[in-house]
Design a protein around this motif. Structure first.
Motif, PDB file in Angstrom:
ATOM      1  N   GLY A  66       3.770  26.428 -37.383  1.00  0.00           N
ATOM      2  CA  GLY A  66       3.434  26.741 -38.805  1.00  0.00           C
ATOM      3  C   GLY A  66       1.640  26.996 -39.423  1.00  0.00           C
ATOM      4  O   GLY A  66       1.219  26.768 -40.753  1.00  0.00           O
ATOM      5  N   GLY A  67       0.993  27.240 -38.354  1.00  0.00           N
ATOM      6  CA  GLY A  67      -0.097  27.204 -38.539  1.00  0.00           C
ATOM      7  C   GLY A  67      -0.876  28.506 -38.199  1.00  0.00           C
ATOM      8  O   GLY A  67      -0.507  28.959 -37.641  1.00  0.00           O
ATOM      9  N   ASN A  68      -2.306  28.923 -38.658  1.00  0.00           N
ATOM     10  CA  ASN A  68      -2.676  29.981 -37.895  1.00  0.00           C
ATOM     11  C   ASN A  68      -3.648  30.179 -36.899  1.00  0.00           C
ATOM     12  O   ASN A  68      -4.977  30.281 -36.940  1.00  0.00           O
ATOM     13  CB  ASN A  68      -3.444  30.785 -39.687  1.00  0.00           C
ATOM     14  CG  ASN A  68      -4.165  29.826 -40.641  1.00  0.00           C
ATOM     15  OD1 ASN A  68      -4.449  28.861 -39.730  1.00  0.00           O
ATOM     16  ND2 ASN A  68      -5.237  30.603 -41.684  1.00  0.00           N
ATOM     17  N   LYS A  69      -3.605  28.555 -36.301  1.00  0.00           N
ATOM     18  CA  LYS A  69      -4.364  28.650 -35.244  1.00  0.00           C
ATOM     19  C   LYS A  69      -3.320  28.805 -33.959  1.00  0.00           C
ATOM     20  O   LYS A  69      -2.853  28.638 -33.745  1.00  0.00           O
ATOM     21  CB  LYS A  69      -4.505  27.081 -35.071  1.00  0.00           C
ATOM     22  CG  LYS A  69      -5.854  26.599 -34.518  1.00  0.00           C
ATOM     23  CD  LYS A  69      -6.053  24.877 -34.250  1.00  0.00           C
ATOM     24  CE  LYS A  69      -7.715  24.810 -33.873  1.00  0.00           C
ATOM     25  NZ  LYS A  69      -7.953  23.391 -33.900  1.00  0.00           N
ATOM     26  N   THR A  70      -5.083  29.684 -33.447  1.00  0.00           N
ATOM     27  CA  THR A  70      -4.011  29.876 -31.382  1.00  0.00           C
ATOM     28  C   THR A  70      -5.107  29.251 -30.609  1.00  0.00           C
ATOM     29  O   THR A  70      -6.646  29.608 -30.639  1.00  0.00           O
ATOM     30  CB  THR A  70      -4.043  31.179 -31.196  1.00  0.00           C
ATOM     31  OG1 THR A  70      -3.848  31.961 -32.982  1.00  0.00           O
ATOM     32  CG2 THR A  70      -3.593  31.400 -30.168  1.00  0.00           C
ATOM     33  N   ILE A  71      -4.765  28.233 -29.380  1.00  0.00           N
ATOM     34  CA  ILE A  71      -5.575  27.766 -28.497  1.00  0.00           C
ATOM     35  C   ILE A  71      -5.737  28.625 -27.565  1.00  0.00           C
ATOM     36  O   ILE A  71      -4.085  28.623 -27.153  1.00  0.00           O
ATOM     37  CB  ILE A  71      -5.575  26.730 -28.707  1.00  0.00           C
ATOM     38  CG1 ILE A  71      -5.405  25.280 -29.568  1.00  0.00           C
ATOM     39  CG2 ILE A  71      -6.606  26.167 -27.076  1.00  0.00           C
ATOM     40  CD1 ILE A  71      -6.939  25.307 -30.450  1.00  0.00           C
ATOM     41  N   ILE A  72      -6.854  29.356 -26.517  1.00  0.00           N
ATOM     42  CA  ILE A  72      -6.465  30.277 -26.117  1.00  0.00           C
ATOM     43  C   ILE A  72      -7.897  29.488 -24.335  1.00  0.00           C
ATOM     44  O   ILE A  72      -8.837  29.355 -25.018  1.00  0.00           O
ATOM     45  CB  ILE A  72      -7.501  31.661 -26.639  1.00  0.00           C
ATOM     46  CG1 ILE A  72      -7.105  31.719 -27.905  1.00  0.00           C
ATOM     47  CG2 ILE A  72      -7.685  32.684 -25.161  1.00  0.00           C
ATOM     48  CD1 ILE A  72      -7.307  33.381 -27.915  1.00  0.00           C
ATOM     49  N   ASN A  73      -6.888  28.998 -23.428  1.00  0.00           N
ATOM     50  CA  ASN A  73      -7.610  28.479 -22.456  1.00  0.00           C
ATOM     51  C   ASN A  73      -8.056  30.231 -21.558  1.00  0.00           C
ATOM     52  O   ASN A  73      -7.148  30.899 -20.678  1.00  0.00           O
ATOM     53  CB  ASN A  73      -7.675  28.296 -21.383  1.00  0.00           C
ATOM     54  CG  ASN A  73      -6.939  26.044 -21.696  1.00  0.00           C
ATOM     55  OD1 ASN A  73      -7.595  26.631 -23.518  1.00  0.00           O
ATOM     56  ND2 ASN A  73      -5.343  25.430 -21.836  1.00  0.00           N
ATOM     57  N   CYS A  74      -9.789  30.363 -21.104  1.00  0.00           N
ATOM     58  CA  CYS A  74      -9.114  31.369 -20.229  1.00  0.00           C
ATOM     59  C   CYS A  74     -11.055  31.555 -18.918  1.00  0.00           C
ATOM     60  O   CYS A  74     -10.996  30.623 -19.512  1.00  0.00           O
ATOM     61  CB  CYS A  74      -9.838  32.389 -20.719  1.00  0.00           C
ATOM     62  SG  CYS A  74     -11.441  33.126 -22.037  1.00  0.00           S
ATOM     63  N   VAL A  75     -10.482  32.192 -18.278  1.00  0.00           N
ATOM     64  CA  VAL A  75     -11.769  31.803 -17.042  1.00  0.00           C
ATOM     65  C   VAL A  75     -12.293  32.423 -16.707  1.00  0.00           C
ATOM     66  O   VAL A  75     -11.610  34.462 -16.533  1.00  0.00           O
ATOM     67  CB  VAL A  75     -10.618  31.167 -15.731  1.00  0.00           C
ATOM     68  CG1 VAL A  75     -11.929  30.866 -14.636  1.00  0.00           C
ATOM     69  CG2 VAL A  75      -9.779  30.235 -15.628  1.00  0.00           C
TER      70      VAL A  75
END
Length: 128
Positions: A66-75
């Protein structure tokens, strides 16, 4: 119509013990659209230009409902040998760093393993 993408770094941790950099980012878009992994990797390479020659692995992409936010975990790894030593085969295949085996290659590997078991003397008894 252009898509407005904003990438913010939430957490930046340089792990010297494992020789890698762990980054947690948030991606904001104007519309509620889901971006694929390849597009996100290109965006990270554009926004962090000093990490382009290093090895990037996107661990997790969490789309908020429902939002326009994305959380990304990267290495990000400096050396490919450290990456192969620490990461699982599944993650390396998902990031297309190593190619997955075809069915023919798997069959050949299974036959070789079966022959090696017979040479050692370990054999299963047939079921009745």
């Amino acid at each position: 119509m252009q898509k407005k993408l904003t990438l913010k770094i939430i957490n930046y941790h340089e792990n010297k013990l494992l020789n890698r950099i762990e980054i947690k980012m948030s991606l904001f878009t104007l519309k509620k659209n889901c971006l694929n992994k390849n597009h996100i990797e290109e965006l990270i390479h554009k926004t962090l230009p000093h990490y382009t020659n290093k090895h990037l692995i996107v661990k997790k992409i969490d789309y908020k409902f429902g939002g326009n936010k994305t959380i990304i975990n990267c290495v990000i790894y400096d050396d490919i040998n450290d990456m192969h030593r620490l990461e699982t085969v599944k993650i390396l295949k998902k990031n297309k760093i190593i190619a997955s085996f075809s069915k023919g290659k798997r069959r050949i590997l299974k036959e070789k393993a079966k022959k090696n078991k017979l040479k050692i003397g370990i054999k299963r008894l047939p079921r009745k």
